[in-house]
Each structure stands twice: as C-alpha cells, then as structure tokens.
Design an enzyme around this catalytic site. Structure first.
Site, PDB file in Angstrom:
ATOM      1  CG  ASP A   1      -2.075   0.984   1.063  1.00 43.59           C
ATOM      2  OD1 ASP A   1      -2.468   1.263  -0.083  1.00 43.59           O
ATOM      3  OD2 ASP A   1      -2.582   1.477   2.086  1.00 43.59           O
TER       4      ASP A   1
ATOM      5  CG  HIS B   1      -3.999  10.568   2.743  1.00 46.69           C
ATOM      6  ND1 HIS B   1      -5.017  10.534   3.674  1.00 46.69           N
ATOM      7  CD2 HIS B   1      -3.168   9.545   3.069  1.00 46.69           C
ATOM      8  CE1 HIS B   1      -4.817   9.524   4.521  1.00 46.69           C
ATOM      9  NE2 HIS B   1      -3.703   8.920   4.179  1.00 46.69           N
TER      10      HIS B   1
ATOM     11  CD  GLU C   1      -6.022   4.781   4.872  1.00 53.51           C
ATOM     12  OE1 GLU C   1      -5.366   3.996   4.145  1.00 53.51           O
ATOM     13  OE2 GLU C   1      -5.500   5.521   5.734  1.00 53.51           O
TER      14      GLU C   1
ATOM     15  CD  GLU D   1      -5.468   2.959  -0.009  1.00 54.82           C
ATOM     16  OE1 GLU D   1      -4.674   2.319  -0.738  1.00 54.82           O
ATOM     17  OE2 GLU D   1      -5.300   3.121   1.220  1.00 54.82           O
TER      18      GLU D   1
ATOM     19  CG  ASP E   1      -5.535   0.462   3.954  1.00 55.61           C
ATOM     20  OD1 ASP E   1      -5.569  -0.580   4.639  1.00 55.61           O
ATOM     21  OD2 ASP E   1      -4.631   1.321   4.045  1.00 55.61           O
TER      22      ASP E   1
ATOM     23  NE  ARG F   1      -7.528   6.522   9.870  1.00 51.40           N
ATOM     24  CZ  ARG F   1      -6.869   6.308   8.744  1.00 51.40           C
ATOM     25  NH1 ARG F   1      -5.636   5.801   8.775  1.00 51.40           N
ATOM     26  NH2 ARG F   1      -7.424   6.566   7.581  1.00 51.40           N
TER      27      ARG F   1
ATOM     28  CD  GLN G   1      -2.695   4.446  10.842  1.00 52.39           C
ATOM     29  OE1 GLN G   1      -3.920   4.468  10.761  1.00 52.39           O
ATOM     30  NE2 GLN G   1      -1.906   4.891   9.877  1.00 52.39           N
TER      31      GLN G   1
ATOM     32  CE  LYS H   1      -3.251   2.131   7.414  1.00 52.91           C
ATOM     33  NZ  LYS H   1      -4.025   2.995   6.533  1.00 52.91           N
TER      34      LYS H   1
ATOM     35  CB  THR I   1      -7.440  -4.842   2.521  1.00 56.86           C
ATOM     36  OG1 THR I   1      -6.505  -4.584   3.577  1.00 56.86           O
ATOM     37  CG2 THR I   1      -7.319  -3.766   1.453  1.00 56.86           C
TER      38      THR I   1
ATOM     39  CD  GLU J   1      -7.093  13.011   4.306  1.00 56.82           C
ATOM     40  OE1 GLU J   1      -6.818  13.963   3.572  1.00 56.82           O
ATOM     41  OE2 GLU J   1      -7.164  11.836   3.899  1.00 56.82           O
TER      42      GLU J   1
HETATM   43 MN    MN Z   1      -3.983   3.001   2.823  1.00 57.66          MN
END
Ligand code: MN
Length: 444
Positions: free
Chosen positions: A140, A147, A212, A214, A246, A250, A253, A266, A270, A387
């Site tokens: 990834d 971002h 996320e 993507e 993804d 948080r 993480q 993560k 996925t 975000e």
């Molecule tokens: Mn990602």
C-alpha cells in the site's frame, strides 16, 4: 492508445449495456471471477457487460475467440485472473478486441453470439463473485500529497510533509491473506490502545475505525528477482485497477506505527471490488502526471519518463458513500461523504511500479499495489474519516441526524469510481462495499 474498442458509437446486443447509466458499457469490458450463486460450479473468469456476465471460456469453446484471443481465453477457465495477467499487453489487447466483437450488435460474431446468449451469459444478480486474483503480495502506497499533508499536519503542524515525500514513493508491505471481496462483512478489530497521559495501554475494540478510499492496481507480467522494470516499460506490466478500501483502526495505528509503520491497524481486512478494469479500457481517461508545484524536485531519472509525464495520470472520479444501520432500517439511501479524483495522486502508477521493482524486488502477476488514500485539495475530496472529521474534532451530521466521527457498528461504506470525459462513453469500476460488524467478545 485509443482503438476500435473505445469507439463511443459501439452498441451491444446486451440491452442493459446501452442504457447510459451502467458502469459496464461495451467500452469497459472488465474482468472478474464468478459462478452461479448457491452452486458448486467451478469459479471462472467473466467479463461484465451491462447487467450480465460473459463467460469467456464458454465463448472460446463455442468458437468465438480464436488466434491470440483464443490463447488468452484459455486462461479464463480458471478461478483467478493470474493466468491472463501473466500474458502481457499483446494478448490482453487481442482478447479485449475479440470480446468486443462478440458483444457488438453490428458484427457477424455478435449476431452469432446473440443466438447463443443463454449459454454465454449469466445475470450479475444470479452470480457470486470472489477475489479477481490470487494476490500473493500486497503493497500500500501513500501517493496522495494532499492526504499525506493533511495527516502529517495533524501530528506535525509545522512540517506536515517529511523531507523524503517528494523524492521517493512511500509505501508499506500490506497483508494479502486478509484481502476480501466486496460485500464481505468486516469485524471491528481488537488492539492495543494508548493509555491517557502515560497510563499503560489497554486491549479493547478499536474506537476509531476508519476507511480509506483507494485504487488497487494489479500487476500483470512480473519481473525476475534481481531485474528492474524501467519506467518506459512499466505500462506493459500494469494490468488494471479495482477499488480498494484499506480499513484502518486509527487508535491502534497511533500507538503502534512508530518506528516501522502500519501493522495490526490495517491488516485485519482490506476490501476489493470484484471487477478489474484494464488499463486499455482506461485509455480515454488518462491525463498528464500531477503538476508539481514550483520548487518541488523533479523525479530522479529512473522515475522520469516523458510519455509518463504526458499521460501517466488517470482521472477517475472516486466517491465514498455511507449507509448506517439506522438508515437501512429507515429505508434511506446511502449518503455521499466525499468525491475525489485519482488525478490528484502525486506519483503515477508507472512510478509506483517502477520504484517497487527498482531494488530488484520481483513483482508477480496478481500482485496488488494500493494507491494510498485518494484525497484532493478540496475538503469535500478527503478520502477517509480521519481527514473529513479532522481526527474526530469536526464531526459529520448525517441527513437523519446521526453523527459520525469514526465508523460505528452496522455502518456500510461503499466506494464507487467513474471515468468521465467529453466525447467518450463513461465507464465505472462497480462497487466496493463492506459493513462493519461488532467486535467479537474477548475470551482471553
Ligand atoms: Mn492506505
């Protein structure tokens, strides 16, 4: 780059492909792996056309695909796209051209195939899909500078972008075993969460679960260990794209990521969309590479190629939609959270691929490269809740009054993407969806 298969005036004898709204008009022709729902039929490769799926191997057996296209079609009687991916662009292009001919309403092949539609087509409603490829490795990236700048500024307001960002594509090795196909529920993970003000961490279900948005880029032909892929040849190794979510915890993480990057935050799941849209189908939506700001470094020579700079970007409009459990119970439709575009990626897909192999790392057919969260300059284009809600400090109020900082149990996240360009037929990537299920009670 454009050829007969992209012609906007092509129409299919499959009526649902011509309705102007489908993601899968005859100009798209994405590949996926399917079988009849609730059957023990073998999984096989199909091409989405309108609301239907064309059985590629059956079309070959019926005599519709010969020569180079026939050779490629023989790989489609298998439960993954890896065989097709390994063949390379000449074969991919031959098969696409022949499938287009078979599905057109104005060719001899199309007229003959229409008479055998019953044995060649299955309604998507009647099909179940699996992952399109056997992915042996998944990487990834972090290719959106918006971002990276947003996330960096939450943690380092004075210098959000680390000094390497504009020189080297940043990525981490993800985990292939927990890739799941769209529609698979995603269970909220447990993890270590940092304690308040120096208190020891606790083990608990994540309270800051996120998505996320993507693109997932599939490698076609690989490279031998020790070989590199020059950027001028990168396009010959890139097969196609799907949507990728993804999922990210948080809080896990934030506690675990230093110094080696994402790990258990993560790799619990996925999600990938089932249809792979080929780079050939995406030709009308290519755009110049990201325009670097004055003062930004030019890429090192191994990442710099005039053709890639001229049309190595891709303008796919990426949307994120949310449907909570309460919205489902109230019969409400999903609500759109954001809308971005992949042309905002700082690195091209060719640059990501070439960089990945630049140390002699061997890429293999079916390997998956995530673009990284796709965000743009505009607030409405931010591709994750971290975000959008600025770490939860700016909650979102949904039309039915519910409030979200991060994902709650029962929330369904739906990614969609479209290529739209004047003078061309719009194509879509289908959907990438998943519902968050409650954490499993801890037994130890
Ligand atoms: Mn990602």
């Amino acid at each position: 780059m454009l050829n007969e298969t992209h012609r906007p005036d092509l129409r299919s004898w499959v009526a649902s492909a011509n309705d102007g709204a489908t993601d899968f008009p005859i100009q798209n022709l994405p590949y996926g792996v399917y079988r009849r729902r609730r059957s023990d039929e073998p999984w096989r490769v199909g091409v989405a056309i309108g609301a239907m799926i064309l059985d590629v191997a059956a079309a070959h057996q019926a005599g519709f695909l010969d020569g180079e296209a026939g050779r490629a079609a023989r790989t489609c009687a298998s439960p993954s796209l890896n065989g097709l991916m390994s063949l390379g662009p000449t074969s991919w292009s031959a098969l696409r051209r022949a499938v287009s001919d078979v599905l057109r309403d104005d060719t001899d092949a199309g007229r003959a195939a229409r008479g055998r539609a019953g044995s060649l087509l299955l309604a998507q409603e009647a099909a179940e899909m699996r992952l399109p490829a056997d992915v042996s490795d998944y990487t990834d990236f972090y290719a959106s500078v918006y971002h990276a700048t947003n996330v960096g500024s939450m943690f380092r307001p004075d210098h959000p972008l680390l000094p390497n960002y504009k020189w080297v594509p940043i990525g981490y090795h993800g985990r292939a075993s927990s890739l799941v196909v769209s529609g698979t529920p995603v269970v909220r993970p447990h993890g270590q969460l940092a304690g308040d003000e120096g208190a020891p961490p606790s083990r608990a279900p994540s309270r800051r679960m996120d998505y996320e948005a993507e693109l997932g880029i599939f490698v076609g032909r690989g490279n031998a260990l020790g070989d590199v892929i020059p950027i001028e040849e990168a396009a010959d190794h890139l097969f196609g794209v799907a949507l990728l979510n993804d999922w990210s915890a948080r809080d896990i993480q934030a506690w675990e990521y230093q110094p080696l990057g994402p790990f258990l935050a993560k790799n619990f799941a996925t999600t990938l969309s089932p249809w792979v849209v080929t780079f050939e189908a995406l030709a009308p939506f290519r755009v110049p590479a990201f325009a670097r700001a004055i003062g930004d470094p030019v890429p090192l020579p191994y990442l710099a190629d005039a053709a890639d700079q001229a049309h190595g970007g891709i303008d796919l409009q990426i949307e994120v939609w949310l449907r909570t459990e309460r919205m489902r119970n109230e019969g409400l439709d999903a609500v759109q959270l954001s809308h971005g575009t992949s042309r905002d990626l700082y690195w091209t897909m060719a640059q990501l691929l070439t960089h990945h192999a630049s140390n002699g790392c061997n890429l293999q057919p079916g390997d998956l490269l995530g673009s990284g969260t796709i965000s743009g300059a505009d607030k409405t284009s931010r591709g994750c809740l971290l975000e959008l809600t600025w770490r939860g400090t700016e909650p979102i109020t949904l039309p039915n009054g519910e409030v979200r900082r991060f994902l709650e149990d029962g929330d369904e996240v739906i990614l969609r993407a479209h290529g739209v360009r004047a003078g061309h037929v719009s194509i879509g990537l289908g959907e990438c969806s998943g519902i968050v299920r409650p954490a499993i009670p801890l037994t130890f």
